[in-house]
Structure formats: structure tokens, C-alpha cells
Scaffold this active site. Structure first.
Site, PDB file in Angstrom:
ATOM      1  N   HIS A   1       2.491  -2.800   5.392  1.00 56.22           N
ATOM      2  CA  HIS A   1       1.798  -2.801   4.038  1.00 56.22           C
ATOM      3  C   HIS A   1       2.787  -1.828   3.293  1.00 56.22           C
ATOM      4  O   HIS A   1       3.022  -2.134   1.987  1.00 56.22           O
ATOM      5  CB  HIS A   1       0.435  -2.083   3.902  1.00 56.22           C
ATOM      6  CG  HIS A   1      -0.784  -3.036   4.436  1.00 56.22           C
ATOM      7  ND1 HIS A   1      -0.996  -4.055   3.597  1.00 56.22           N
ATOM      8  CD2 HIS A   1      -1.621  -2.944   5.452  1.00 56.22           C
ATOM      9  CE1 HIS A   1      -2.017  -4.791   4.234  1.00 56.22           C
ATOM     10  NE2 HIS A   1      -2.275  -4.093   5.376  1.00 56.22           N
TER      11      HIS A   1
ATOM     12  N   ASP B   1      -3.748  -8.184   3.661  1.00 53.56           N
ATOM     13  CA  ASP B   1      -5.114  -8.550   4.210  1.00 53.56           C
ATOM     14  C   ASP B   1      -5.768  -9.387   3.306  1.00 53.56           C
ATOM     15  O   ASP B   1      -5.787  -9.241   1.961  1.00 53.56           O
ATOM     16  CB  ASP B   1      -5.773  -6.996   3.953  1.00 53.56           C
ATOM     17  CG  ASP B   1      -5.193  -6.003   4.757  1.00 53.56           C
ATOM     18  OD1 ASP B   1      -4.515  -6.390   5.749  1.00 53.56           O
ATOM     19  OD2 ASP B   1      -5.639  -4.645   4.593  1.00 53.56           O
TER      20      ASP B   1
ATOM     21  N   HIS C   1      -5.363  -9.578   8.701  1.00 58.20           N
ATOM     22  CA  HIS C   1      -3.968  -8.832   8.586  1.00 58.20           C
ATOM     23  C   HIS C   1      -2.953  -9.565   8.976  1.00 58.20           C
ATOM     24  O   HIS C   1      -2.871 -10.025  10.068  1.00 58.20           O
ATOM     25  CB  HIS C   1      -4.185  -7.287   9.105  1.00 58.20           C
ATOM     26  CG  HIS C   1      -2.915  -6.658   9.239  1.00 58.20           C
ATOM     27  ND1 HIS C   1      -2.860  -5.498   8.220  1.00 58.20           N
ATOM     28  CD2 HIS C   1      -1.592  -6.863   9.590  1.00 58.20           C
ATOM     29  CE1 HIS C   1      -1.313  -5.262   8.350  1.00 58.20           C
ATOM     30  NE2 HIS C   1      -0.644  -5.902   9.066  1.00 58.20           N
TER      31      HIS C   1
ATOM     32  N   ARG D   1       0.885  -1.261  -0.115  1.00 51.70           N
ATOM     33  CA  ARG D   1       0.053   0.037  -0.096  1.00 51.70           C
ATOM     34  C   ARG D   1       0.998   1.136   0.010  1.00 51.70           C
ATOM     35  O   ARG D   1       1.644   1.260   0.952  1.00 51.70           O
ATOM     36  CB  ARG D   1      -0.814   0.071   1.140  1.00 51.70           C
ATOM     37  CG  ARG D   1      -2.001   1.272   1.547  1.00 51.70           C
ATOM     38  CD  ARG D   1      -2.803   1.017   2.812  1.00 51.70           C
ATOM     39  NE  ARG D   1      -3.367  -0.295   3.157  1.00 51.70           N
ATOM     40  CZ  ARG D   1      -3.616  -0.737   4.120  1.00 51.70           C
ATOM     41  NH1 ARG D   1      -3.456  -0.197   5.111  1.00 51.70           N
ATOM     42  NH2 ARG D   1      -4.288  -1.933   4.032  1.00 51.70           N
TER      43      ARG D   1
ATOM     44  N   GLU E   1      -6.913  -7.688  14.078  1.00 49.77           N
ATOM     45  CA  GLU E   1      -7.701  -7.894  12.657  1.00 49.77           C
ATOM     46  C   GLU E   1      -7.345  -9.332  12.362  1.00 49.77           C
ATOM     47  O   GLU E   1      -6.179  -9.573  11.843  1.00 49.77           O
ATOM     48  CB  GLU E   1      -7.021  -7.030  11.615  1.00 49.77           C
ATOM     49  CG  GLU E   1      -7.255  -5.379  12.129  1.00 49.77           C
ATOM     50  CD  GLU E   1      -6.556  -4.477  11.146  1.00 49.77           C
ATOM     51  OE1 GLU E   1      -6.920  -3.213  11.028  1.00 49.77           O
ATOM     52  OE2 GLU E   1      -5.636  -4.715  10.051  1.00 49.77           O
TER      53      GLU E   1
HETATM   54 ZN   LIG Z   1      -3.632  -4.623   6.849  1.00 45.42          ZN
END
Ligand SMILES: [Zn+2]
Length: 228
Positions: free
Chosen positions: A139, A146, A207, A110, A204
Site C-alpha cells: 500500500h 483493498d 487485499h 497508504r 485477506e
Molecule cells: Zn490491504
């Protein structure tokens, strides 16, 4: 499952992303660049996941309106990881195949600027669900992914205890609510990922960080600039 306490929709209105970002920059001061990092790092070597294994399915929510921003933050629905992490993910997908499941990837590498957008629009009590751009995200280093599972027979996403990017306790990987079937699938994903060098994030279930993430720099290039 019905999602009753799901993600706050911060940007349901039709303002473009850059206006939202500019607004928060004006309010809170705006770091427009990733933090400076000193030290020795490995060369960034981002690999597109589906090129390594076309059996990995993509659902890149950040290239759609169906995400925590309510607007696309990517112009291309693609997913990349650093080469060793990508190879480890392929191993996971191959192992799951024998059980009738495949990996469904929501996001990989990301760009830092997107992490900044997420941080700026997220309320204080929900900051644990997003990375601080001053520290960068795993990321951003191309070492976090994810993902969930899909059924190879039907192609459908497997139901977990909560939804992707849901900001509630249903997202915790050790959440005890939900059904036995949901726990079984969530735990199958975690055990296969952790057997291949990834570690789940405490808040999470979807993740996972790759073990070697410290070796890679925070990066801020768009997908279109990644050399393949
Ligand atoms: Zn993530």
C-alpha cells in the site's frame, strides 16, 4: 452478516491517534521514518481512482471511526494508486459492469506513517493482517488496493464471507465456510482482479497487490500533497 469474532477494538476510548502512537513509541522504541531503500525505482505517479473512473465507489473507512483503530487516520476520504495499477483497476471495473457489479474501494495508496500506527496497535497473533513498517507495505508503494463489490442496481455492498479488516479465518480468500453466494461473489472479485495483473493476499479476500509493486518506492506523503 453478523460479525461475532470481529476486529478487536483497540482504541474505543477517546484518545487522539497521536497519543496512542506516542504511547507505543515509548513502549517499543519508535522508528519514525520509512526504511531506507537502495536501487532504481520508477517515478511515483499516484492517480486518484475516481478521476479515472467515477463508477468506482469509495468507502474510505480509515477516514472514519469505522476501522481497526476506532478513529480516523486519514483527513481526506480519497483513494490513489500508481498509474498502471489504477488503469488495471478501471479495466476490472469495466468488466464487472457488464455483470451488474462495480468496485467498492476501501483503501489504495497508504502513507507509511499509517502502516506504522496499524502495526503498533495490533496484537502479536494478528500481525499477519498488518504490514511490518520496517519492510513497508505494498500500500505504501501505491500498488495495493483493498476492495469489494457493490450492486449497480441497488448501490449496496455485496456480502462476502467476512467483513473488511476482520481479523479471523473468514478473511482468508480460500475460506470454505459461509454461503455459496458469498463464495461466488468473493471468487468473482478475485478472478477478475487476477486476470488484470493483481494478486490476492493469502489472508485477506479484499487485499490485492499489483504485479509491478517492486518498481515503486515506499512513500509517506499525505493525500493533500499528491500532485494531480
Ligand atoms: Zn490491504
Amino acid at each position: 452478516m453478523k460479525n461475532t469474532t470481529c476486529i478487536p477494538r483497540y482504541a474505543k476510548h477517546d484518545y487522539p491517534i497521536f497519543i496512542i502512537t506516542a504511547f507505543f513509541c515509548i513502549l517499543g522504541g519508535c522508528a519514525t521514518k520509512p526504511p531506507h531503500e537502495s536501487g532504481t525505482f520508477k517515478q511515483t505517479d499516484l492517480i486518484e481512482l475516481i478521476k479515472l473512473d467515477p463508477g468506482i465507489k469509495l468507502d474510505i473507512r480509515y477516514a472514519t471511526n469505522n476501522n481497526l483503530v476506532g478513529k480516523p487516520v486519514y483527513t481526506e476520504a480519497r483513494a490513489f494508486l500508481q498509474r498502471p495499477a489504477a488503469q488495471a483497476l478501471v479495466n476490472v471495473n469495466q468488466e464487472l459492469k457488464t455483470l451488474g457489479y462495480g468496485l467498492l474501494v476501501f483503501d489504495g495508496y497508504r502513507p507509511w506513517s499509517v502502516t506504522k500506527i496499524f502495526w503498533d496497535i495490533t496484537s502479536k497473533e494478528n500481525k499477519k493482517f498488518v504490514a511490518d513498517p520496517q519492510k513497508g507495505s505494498k500500500h505504501n508503494r501505491g500498488c495495493a488496493v483493498d476492495l469489494s463489490l457493490y450492486d449497480l442496481a441497488t448501490g449496496k455492498e455485496i456480502e462476502m464471507t467476512g467483513q473488511y479488516d476482520e481479523m479471523s479465518d473468514r478473511s482468508y480468500p480460500y475460506y470454505t465456510g459461509g454461503t455459496e453466494a458469498q463464495h461466488k461473489m468473493r471468487d468473482l472479485l478475485r478472478t477478475r482482479m487476477e486476470a488484470n495483473g493483481f494478486k490476492v493476499y493469502d489472508y485477506e479476500w479484499w487485499h490485492f497487490d499489483y504485479q509491478d509493486w517492486q518498481s515503486y518506492r515506499i512513500t509517506n506523503i499525505p493525500f493533500s500533497k499528491i500532485k494531480q
